[in-house]
Scaffold this motif. Structure first.
Motif, mmCIF file in Angstrom:
data_model
loop_
_atom_site.group_PDB
_atom_site.id
_atom_site.type_symbol
_atom_site.label_atom_id
_atom_site.label_comp_id
_atom_site.label_asym_id
_atom_site.label_seq_id
_atom_site.Cartn_x
_atom_site.Cartn_y
_atom_site.Cartn_z
ATOM 1 N N GLY A 119 -17.712 1.215 -36.968
ATOM 2 C CA GLY A 119 -18.438 2.123 -36.095
ATOM 3 C C GLY A 119 -18.841 1.387 -34.836
ATOM 4 O O GLY A 119 -19.202 0.207 -34.890
ATOM 5 N N ILE A 120 -18.753 2.063 -33.706
ATOM 6 C CA ILE A 120 -19.158 1.460 -32.442
ATOM 7 C C ILE A 120 -20.258 2.302 -31.829
ATOM 8 O O ILE A 120 -20.079 3.505 -31.609
ATOM 9 C CB ILE A 120 -17.970 1.339 -31.473
ATOM 10 N N LEU A 121 -21.395 1.669 -31.578
ATOM 11 C CA LEU A 121 -22.534 2.342 -30.959
ATOM 12 C C LEU A 121 -22.526 2.003 -29.482
ATOM 13 O O LEU A 121 -22.808 0.871 -29.086
ATOM 14 C CB LEU A 121 -23.846 1.874 -31.610
ATOM 15 N N GLY A 122 -22.176 2.988 -28.654
ATOM 16 C CA GLY A 122 -22.098 2.760 -27.222
ATOM 17 C C GLY A 122 -20.802 3.292 -26.663
ATOM 18 O O GLY A 122 -19.802 3.418 -27.378
ATOM 19 N N THR A 123 -20.810 3.586 -25.377
ATOM 20 C CA THR A 123 -19.643 4.210 -24.742
ATOM 21 C C THR A 123 -19.290 3.515 -23.428
ATOM 22 O O THR A 123 -18.833 4.150 -22.487
ATOM 23 C CB THR A 123 -19.904 5.703 -24.494
ATOM 24 N N GLY A 124 -19.502 2.212 -23.406
ATOM 25 C CA GLY A 124 -19.176 1.447 -22.206
ATOM 26 C C GLY A 124 -17.896 0.651 -22.357
ATOM 27 O O GLY A 124 -17.061 0.917 -23.222
ATOM 28 N N ARG B 251 -24.090 11.012 -25.680
ATOM 29 C CA ARG B 251 -23.424 12.100 -24.941
ATOM 30 C C ARG B 251 -22.011 12.269 -25.506
ATOM 31 O O ARG B 251 -21.142 11.427 -25.282
ATOM 32 C CB ARG B 251 -23.380 11.770 -23.449
ATOM 33 N N PRO B 252 -21.779 13.361 -26.239
ATOM 34 C CA PRO B 252 -20.476 13.554 -26.883
ATOM 35 C C PRO B 252 -19.295 13.499 -25.912
ATOM 36 O O PRO B 252 -18.234 12.975 -26.256
ATOM 37 C CB PRO B 252 -20.605 14.937 -27.529
ATOM 38 N N GLN B 253 -19.463 14.035 -24.713
ATOM 39 C CA GLN B 253 -18.351 14.039 -23.760
ATOM 40 C C GLN B 253 -17.975 12.626 -23.353
ATOM 41 O O GLN B 253 -16.784 12.307 -23.189
ATOM 42 C CB GLN B 253 -18.708 14.875 -22.533
ATOM 43 N N ARG B 254 -18.980 11.776 -23.189
ATOM 44 C CA ARG B 254 -18.697 10.384 -22.832
ATOM 45 C C ARG B 254 -17.987 9.673 -23.980
ATOM 46 O O ARG B 254 -17.017 8.937 -23.759
ATOM 47 C CB ARG B 254 -20.004 9.665 -22.487
ATOM 48 N N ALA B 255 -18.449 9.899 -25.199
ATOM 49 C CA ALA B 255 -17.792 9.291 -26.361
ATOM 50 C C ALA B 255 -16.351 9.752 -26.467
ATOM 51 O O ALA B 255 -15.446 8.967 -26.797
ATOM 52 C CB ALA B 255 -18.564 9.632 -27.632
ATOM 53 N N GLN B 256 -16.103 11.024 -26.171
ATOM 54 C CA GLN B 256 -14.747 11.549 -26.232
ATOM 55 C C GLN B 256 -13.861 10.904 -25.184
ATOM 56 O O GLN B 256 -12.693 10.584 -25.453
ATOM 57 C CB GLN B 256 -14.764 13.065 -26.037
ATOM 58 N N ARG B 257 -14.403 10.664 -23.980
ATOM 59 C CA ARG B 257 -13.598 10.020 -22.933
ATOM 60 C C ARG B 257 -13.223 8.596 -23.334
ATOM 61 O O ARG B 257 -12.096 8.151 -23.092
ATOM 62 C CB ARG B 257 -14.368 10.014 -21.606
ATOM 63 N N ILE B 258 -14.159 7.885 -23.946
ATOM 64 C CA ILE B 258 -13.847 6.526 -24.395
ATOM 65 C C ILE B 258 -12.809 6.564 -25.503
ATOM 66 O O ILE B 258 -11.874 5.756 -25.536
ATOM 67 C CB ILE B 258 -15.122 5.809 -24.880
ATOM 68 N N ALA B 259 -12.927 7.517 -26.413
ATOM 69 C CA ALA B 259 -11.957 7.635 -27.508
ATOM 70 C C ALA B 259 -10.571 7.950 -26.982
ATOM 71 O O ALA B 259 -9.567 7.521 -27.563
ATOM 72 C CB ALA B 259 -12.410 8.699 -28.500
ATOM 73 N N GLU B 260 -10.493 8.678 -25.881
ATOM 74 C CA GLU B 260 -9.183 8.973 -25.285
ATOM 75 C C GLU B 260 -8.537 7.708 -24.744
ATOM 76 O O GLU B 260 -7.309 7.567 -24.746
ATOM 77 C CB GLU B 260 -9.340 10.016 -24.176
ATOM 78 N N LEU B 261 -9.374 6.759 -24.280
ATOM 79 C CA LEU B 261 -8.848 5.474 -23.838
ATOM 80 C C LEU B 261 -8.413 4.629 -25.027
ATOM 81 O O LEU B 261 -7.519 3.791 -24.903
ATOM 82 C CB LEU B 261 -9.914 4.711 -23.030
ATOM 83 N N ALA C 238 -8.944 6.341 -32.127
ATOM 84 C CA ALA C 238 -10.349 6.254 -32.526
ATOM 85 C C ALA C 238 -10.936 7.645 -32.677
ATOM 86 O O ALA C 238 -10.574 8.577 -31.965
ATOM 87 C CB ALA C 238 -11.148 5.462 -31.498
ATOM 88 N N GLY C 239 -11.874 7.773 -33.605
ATOM 89 C CA GLY C 239 -12.616 9.009 -33.766
ATOM 90 C C GLY C 239 -13.896 8.972 -32.966
ATOM 91 O O GLY C 239 -14.285 7.937 -32.423
ATOM 92 N N THR C 240 -14.579 10.104 -32.869
ATOM 93 C CA THR C 240 -15.845 10.167 -32.152
ATOM 94 C C THR C 240 -16.881 10.897 -32.990
ATOM 95 O O THR C 240 -16.557 11.652 -33.902
ATOM 96 C CB THR C 240 -15.699 10.899 -30.807
ATOM 97 N N GLY C 241 -18.123 10.655 -32.650
ATOM 98 C CA GLY C 241 -19.220 11.313 -33.328
ATOM 99 C C GLY C 241 -20.527 10.918 -32.675
ATOM 100 O O GLY C 241 -20.549 10.302 -31.605
ATOM 101 N N SER C 242 -21.608 11.274 -33.333
ATOM 102 C CA SER C 242 -22.921 10.867 -32.847
ATOM 103 C C SER C 242 -23.134 9.390 -33.151
ATOM 104 O O SER C 242 -22.335 8.751 -33.866
ATOM 105 C CB SER C 242 -24.002 11.695 -33.525
ATOM 106 N N LEU C 243 -24.215 8.841 -32.647
ATOM 107 C CA LEU C 243 -24.554 7.456 -32.972
ATOM 108 C C LEU C 243 -24.733 7.284 -34.477
ATOM 109 O O LEU C 243 -24.245 6.310 -35.072
ATOM 110 C CB LEU C 243 -25.824 7.045 -32.235
ATOM 111 N N ALA C 244 -25.394 8.240 -35.107
ATOM 112 C CA ALA C 244 -25.591 8.158 -36.559
ATOM 113 C C ALA C 244 -24.265 8.275 -37.300
ATOM 114 O O ALA C 244 -24.039 7.584 -38.304
ATOM 115 C CB ALA C 244 -26.563 9.248 -37.014
ATOM 116 N N ASP C 245 -23.366 9.141 -36.818
ATOM 117 C CA ASP C 245 -22.041 9.270 -37.445
ATOM 118 C C ASP C 245 -21.302 7.944 -37.417
ATOM 119 O O ASP C 245 -20.698 7.523 -38.412
ATOM 120 C CB ASP C 245 -21.206 10.324 -36.709
ATOM 121 N N ALA C 246 -21.321 7.283 -36.258
ATOM 122 C CA ALA C 246 -20.613 6.010 -36.119
ATOM 123 C C ALA C 246 -21.244 4.939 -36.999
ATOM 124 O O ALA C 246 -20.543 4.131 -37.622
ATOM 125 C CB ALA C 246 -20.607 5.568 -34.665
ATOM 126 N N ALA C 247 -22.570 4.930 -37.071
ATOM 127 C CA ALA C 247 -23.240 3.951 -37.926
ATOM 128 C C ALA C 247 -22.865 4.155 -39.388
ATOM 129 O O ALA C 247 -22.576 3.186 -40.108
ATOM 130 C CB ALA C 247 -24.751 4.050 -37.745
#
Length: 215
Positions: free
Chosen positions: A4-9, A32-42, A46-55
């Protein structure tokens, strides 16, 4: 391994991409789900979710948010992080007239603050010495030598997980002792980054033991 990765940078994208390429199951979580989705597209795969989901997804969890925000986030997710390896890649650095300085509070390191905030997690300090661009290399190799990644950890499970995270992307695990020594890794980041900014080469300050035998 599930990561799990916490952060979208940048670190989330770079290390996430390296781990996906190595065959790990990665989930990126952000506020921010949209930001997480943009990082996952890069990070294709990778999957995406909330911070708790990733943890909750990760056997290992990379905490890749600004250092100042990391302890509070660890406290918010303490229950979800319990029993998991939590890798702190942050650098608590503050620019001053005298160069980069550490801002770690009274605990000696951000890593120790995270351990206090999430006491049932297995906190590790690692991946904090190199610029984000280094983690996009496949593999990070310099002068035909794989990059060594220093880390500090206490728990045997965390040590084993961290060695897997490092070794699977073509780097060499470099254990540096328990979490009490994480302050040294954070101070090394302040020194090395300051030298880079000054236009000097930190690697030149550390000859190999074969070139300068220890007494």
């Amino acid at each position: 391994m599930k990561i799990g990765i916490l952060g979208t940078g940048g670190m989330a994208a770079a290390l996430g991409g390296a781990w996906v390429a190595a065959g790990h199951s990665v989930m990126i979580g952000g506020r921010r789900p949209q930001r997480a989705q943009r990082i996952a597209e890069l990070v294709a795969g990778a999957g995406t979710g909330s911070l708790a989901d990733a943890a909750r997804h990760g056997d290992a969890v990379l905490l890749a948010v600004p250092a100042a925000a990391a302890p509070q986030l660890a406290a918010e997710l303490a229950g979800d992080l319990a029993g998991r390896t939590v890798v702190d890649c942050t650098n608590p650095l503050v620019p001053t007239d005298d160069g980069l300085m550490l801002d770690v509070g009274e605990t000696g390191s951000i890593a120790r603050r995270l351990a206090a905030a999430a006491p049932e997690a297995y906190v590790v300090k690692a991946f904090n010495l190199c610029h984000v661009s280094i983690w996009t290399l496949r593999p990070p190799t310099f002068e035909n030598v794989p990059l060594a990644v220093p880390f500090c950890a206490d728990h045997p499970t965390a040590i084993a997980a961290t060695q897997t995270l490092i070794g699977s992307i073509g780097c060499t695990p470099a254990p540096c002792g328990g979490l009490a020594r994480a302050a040294y890794l954070e101070a090394t980041a302040a020194l090395a980054i300051g030298m880079w900014w000054a236009g000097t080469q930190p690697r030149a300050a550390f000859p190999s033991p074969a070139e300068a035998p220890l007494p």
